[in-house]
Design a protein around this motif. Sequence first.
Motif, PDB file in Angstrom:
ATOM      1  N   HIS A 199       0.835  -1.200   0.000  1.00 54.78           N
ATOM      2  CA  HIS A 199       0.000   0.000   0.000  1.00 54.78           C
ATOM      3  C   HIS A 199       0.867   1.245   0.000  1.00 54.78           C
ATOM      4  O   HIS A 199       1.910   1.287   0.647  1.00 54.78           O
ATOM      5  N   ARG A 200       0.434   2.263  -0.736  1.00 55.18           N
ATOM      6  CA  ARG A 200       1.086   3.568  -0.669  1.00 55.18           C
ATOM      7  C   ARG A 200       0.013   4.647  -0.652  1.00 55.18           C
ATOM      8  O   ARG A 200      -1.092   4.447  -1.152  1.00 55.18           O
ATOM      9  N   ARG A 201       0.364   5.801  -0.049  1.00 58.11           N
ATOM     10  CA  ARG A 201      -0.552   6.948  -0.046  1.00 58.11           C
ATOM     11  C   ARG A 201       0.150   8.146  -0.643  1.00 58.11           C
ATOM     12  O   ARG A 201       1.298   8.470  -0.282  1.00 58.11           O
ATOM     13  N   ILE A 202      -0.568   8.829  -1.532  1.00 62.26           N
ATOM     14  CA  ILE A 202      -0.070  10.034  -2.179  1.00 62.26           C
ATOM     15  C   ILE A 202      -1.099  11.136  -1.978  1.00 62.26           C
ATOM     16  O   ILE A 202      -2.289  10.923  -2.215  1.00 62.26           O
ATOM     17  N   ASP A 203      -0.651  12.302  -1.520  1.00 63.50           N
ATOM     18  CA  ASP A 203      -1.537  13.452  -1.347  1.00 63.50           C
ATOM     19  C   ASP A 203      -1.247  14.468  -2.443  1.00 63.50           C
ATOM     20  O   ASP A 203      -0.121  14.966  -2.550  1.00 63.50           O
ATOM     21  N   LEU A 204      -2.251  14.774  -3.256  1.00 65.06           N
ATOM     22  CA  LEU A 204      -2.131  15.794  -4.303  1.00 65.06           C
ATOM     23  C   LEU A 204      -2.836  17.048  -3.808  1.00 65.06           C
ATOM     24  O   LEU A 204      -4.067  17.122  -3.794  1.00 65.06           O
ATOM     25  N   SER A 205      -2.059  18.058  -3.375  1.00 64.49           N
ATOM     26  CA  SER A 205      -2.643  19.292  -2.847  1.00 64.49           C
ATOM     27  C   SER A 205      -3.122  20.210  -3.953  1.00 64.49           C
ATOM     28  O   SER A 205      -4.138  20.894  -3.807  1.00 64.49           O
ATOM     29  N   LYS A 206      -2.365  20.244  -5.046  1.00 60.22           N
ATOM     30  CA  LYS A 206      -2.756  21.065  -6.194  1.00 60.22           C
ATOM     31  C   LYS A 206      -2.045  20.536  -7.423  1.00 60.22           C
ATOM     32  O   LYS A 206      -1.021  19.839  -7.329  1.00 60.22           O
ATOM     33  N   GLY A 207      -2.578  20.866  -8.584  1.00 61.93           N
ATOM     34  CA  GLY A 207      -1.928  20.478  -9.819  1.00 61.93           C
ATOM     35  C   GLY A 207      -2.461  19.162 -10.372  1.00 61.93           C
ATOM     36  O   GLY A 207      -3.553  18.710 -10.025  1.00 61.93           O
ATOM     37  N   ARG A 208      -1.644  18.542 -11.210  1.00 64.58           N
ATOM     38  CA  ARG A 208      -2.160  17.412 -11.981  1.00 64.58           C
ATOM     39  C   ARG A 208      -1.215  16.226 -11.974  1.00 64.58           C
ATOM     40  O   ARG A 208      -0.020  16.364 -12.248  1.00 64.58           O
ATOM     41  N   ILE A 209      -1.752  15.068 -11.634  1.00 62.18           N
ATOM     42  CA  ILE A 209      -1.108  13.795 -11.950  1.00 62.18           C
ATOM     43  C   ILE A 209      -1.702  13.400 -13.301  1.00 62.18           C
ATOM     44  O   ILE A 209      -2.841  12.919 -13.381  1.00 62.18           O
ATOM     45  N   SER A 210      -0.955  13.657 -14.361  1.00 61.04           N
ATOM     46  CA  SER A 210      -1.500  13.413 -15.703  1.00 61.04           C
ATOM     47  C   SER A 210      -1.720  11.934 -15.948  1.00 61.04           C
ATOM     48  O   SER A 210      -2.625  11.545 -16.691  1.00 61.04           O
ATOM     49  N   SER A 211      -0.886  11.109 -15.297  1.00 61.82           N
ATOM     50  CA  SER A 211      -1.040   9.670 -15.442  1.00 61.82           C
ATOM     51  C   SER A 211      -0.377   8.974 -14.265  1.00 61.82           C
ATOM     52  O   SER A 211       0.757   9.290 -13.909  1.00 61.82           O
ATOM     53  N   PHE A 212      -1.100   8.057 -13.642  1.00 61.06           N
ATOM     54  CA  PHE A 212      -0.515   7.174 -12.634  1.00 61.06           C
ATOM     55  C   PHE A 212      -0.833   5.752 -13.054  1.00 61.06           C
ATOM     56  O   PHE A 212      -1.996   5.351 -13.107  1.00 61.06           O
ATOM     57  N   SER A 213       0.211   4.980 -13.365  1.00 62.08           N
ATOM     58  CA  SER A 213       0.056   3.591 -13.777  1.00 62.08           C
ATOM     59  C   SER A 213       0.497   2.703 -12.626  1.00 62.08           C
ATOM     60  O   SER A 213       1.670   2.700 -12.249  1.00 62.08           O
ATOM     61  N   GLY A 214      -0.449   1.975 -12.040  1.00 58.77           N
ATOM     62  CA  GLY A 214      -0.167   1.162 -10.868  1.00 58.77           C
ATOM     63  C   GLY A 214      -0.359  -0.305 -11.130  1.00 58.77           C
ATOM     64  O   GLY A 214      -1.126  -0.713 -12.012  1.00 58.77           O
ATOM     65  N   GLY A 215       0.344  -1.123 -10.321  1.00 59.43           N
ATOM     66  CA  GLY A 215       0.237  -2.569 -10.425  1.00 59.43           C
ATOM     67  C   GLY A 215      -0.465  -3.152  -9.217  1.00 59.43           C
ATOM     68  O   GLY A 215      -1.500  -2.664  -8.781  1.00 59.43           O
ATOM     69  N   ASP A 216       0.117  -4.228  -8.652  1.00 61.16           N
ATOM     70  CA  ASP A 216      -0.519  -4.918  -7.537  1.00 61.16           C
ATOM     71  C   ASP A 216      -0.544  -4.079  -6.265  1.00 61.16           C
ATOM     72  O   ASP A 216      -1.433  -4.223  -5.436  1.00 61.16           O
ATOM     73  N   THR A 217       0.465  -3.208  -6.087  1.00 59.40           N
ATOM     74  CA  THR A 217       0.482  -2.371  -4.890  1.00 59.40           C
ATOM     75  C   THR A 217      -0.698  -1.408  -4.908  1.00 59.40           C
ATOM     76  O   THR A 217      -0.947  -0.729  -5.898  1.00 59.40           O
ATOM     77  N   ILE A 218      -1.429  -1.341  -3.797  1.00 58.90           N
ATOM     78  CA  ILE A 218      -2.581  -0.455  -3.705  1.00 58.90           C
ATOM     79  C   ILE A 218      -2.105   0.985  -3.548  1.00 58.90           C
ATOM     80  O   ILE A 218      -1.244   1.283  -2.731  1.00 58.90           O
ATOM     81  N   THR A 219      -2.672   1.877  -4.335  1.00 58.25           N
ATOM     82  CA  THR A 219      -2.325   3.296  -4.245  1.00 58.25           C
ATOM     83  C   THR A 219      -3.573   4.101  -3.905  1.00 58.25           C
ATOM     84  O   THR A 219      -4.597   3.993  -4.577  1.00 58.25           O
ATOM     85  N   GLY A 220      -3.472   4.915  -2.848  1.00 61.29           N
ATOM     86  CA  GLY A 220      -4.520   5.855  -2.510  1.00 61.29           C
ATOM     87  C   GLY A 220      -4.054   7.261  -2.849  1.00 61.29           C
ATOM     88  O   GLY A 220      -3.017   7.705  -2.362  1.00 61.29           O
ATOM     89  N   ILE A 221      -4.776   7.951  -3.727  1.00 63.19           N
ATOM     90  CA  ILE A 221      -4.438   9.321  -4.114  1.00 63.19           C
ATOM     91  C   ILE A 221      -5.467  10.245  -3.473  1.00 63.19           C
ATOM     92  O   ILE A 221      -6.639  10.244  -3.860  1.00 63.19           O
ATOM     93  N   HIS A 222      -5.034  11.024  -2.484  1.00 57.00           N
ATOM     94  CA  HIS A 222      -5.934  11.849  -1.682  1.00 57.00           C
ATOM     95  C   HIS A 222      -5.901  13.301  -2.155  1.00 57.00           C
ATOM     96  O   HIS A 222      -4.853  13.800  -2.575  1.00 57.00           O
TER      97      HIS A 222
END
Length: 274
Positions: A94-117
């Motif tokens: 598991h990983r956590r990513i906080d996006l306060s402003k701006g753009r994640i134009s692309s996030f390509s994920g595999g088996d690891t769970i990703t939370g984008i807050h």
Amino acid sequence: MTLRQIASFVLVILVFAGVAFSEDPKATLSSASGDVVLGDGPDATPLEPGQEVPEGAALNLDKGAKATVVFEDGSEMHLVGPARVKVVAMSPGHRRIDLSKGRISSFSGGDTITGIHTPQDAFLALQNGTVGVNVKDGQATFNLFDGSNAKVVDLSGDEQKIVELAPNTPYVVGGPPPAAPDVWGPGTDNIRRIKVGDRLILLSPKDGFDVTSTETGGTTLTCTLSEDLFGSVQLGMHTVFYVAGGETINLDSAGNVITTNSAVHTQFTALDIR
């Protein structure tokens, strides 16, 4: 069971659906153009391709800058500035990513769970897919480009829900605040306007506060008036704190109150944060 508890289960279920994970997850800046720095304020340092992005690190991109972060499991995060993103946690599965402003134009994920807050009280849970997230003008937009296991947990309104994203069908949370009368009265200019994350904050009087950044990307507001006087701190659309001389309010990177020794606050039906 509350929706917040259900939201927690979203990530738990996905974590147990995974396979084997590294015991020492890492991330690296693989490419960058324009100004990309690690950290906030005067302690920020330029980040060059090949450098590690440690757990807890905040990346800030100036307007027009681009960056790609590659995680140990092969997941890739492509950023477009102006943007601020924090790699809050990287743990096996598991990983956590906080996006306060701006753009994640692309996030390509595999088996690891990703939370984008996002600051809009909504987050995306992703496994085995490609998504995009954009935080701008008080609004968060979530897109699924590929895959089928992407869910948005929307806790922003009265109808809190979990939404299964459909490919190329944006899901939007939040938006610009509605217009409201100026609570300070016409002609008043003794107000300092600052921005923490996507939240506008009004300080009155404008010379009555010290504003300092914290190591975690937050902000500390300290009233510099004498102890027998107080200033006001307006947060968002509804809340005002009355802060006496020497008292402080500590905010996180999204502008939420973490701690304060101010004992007095009130709520209004509408405040102007233009």
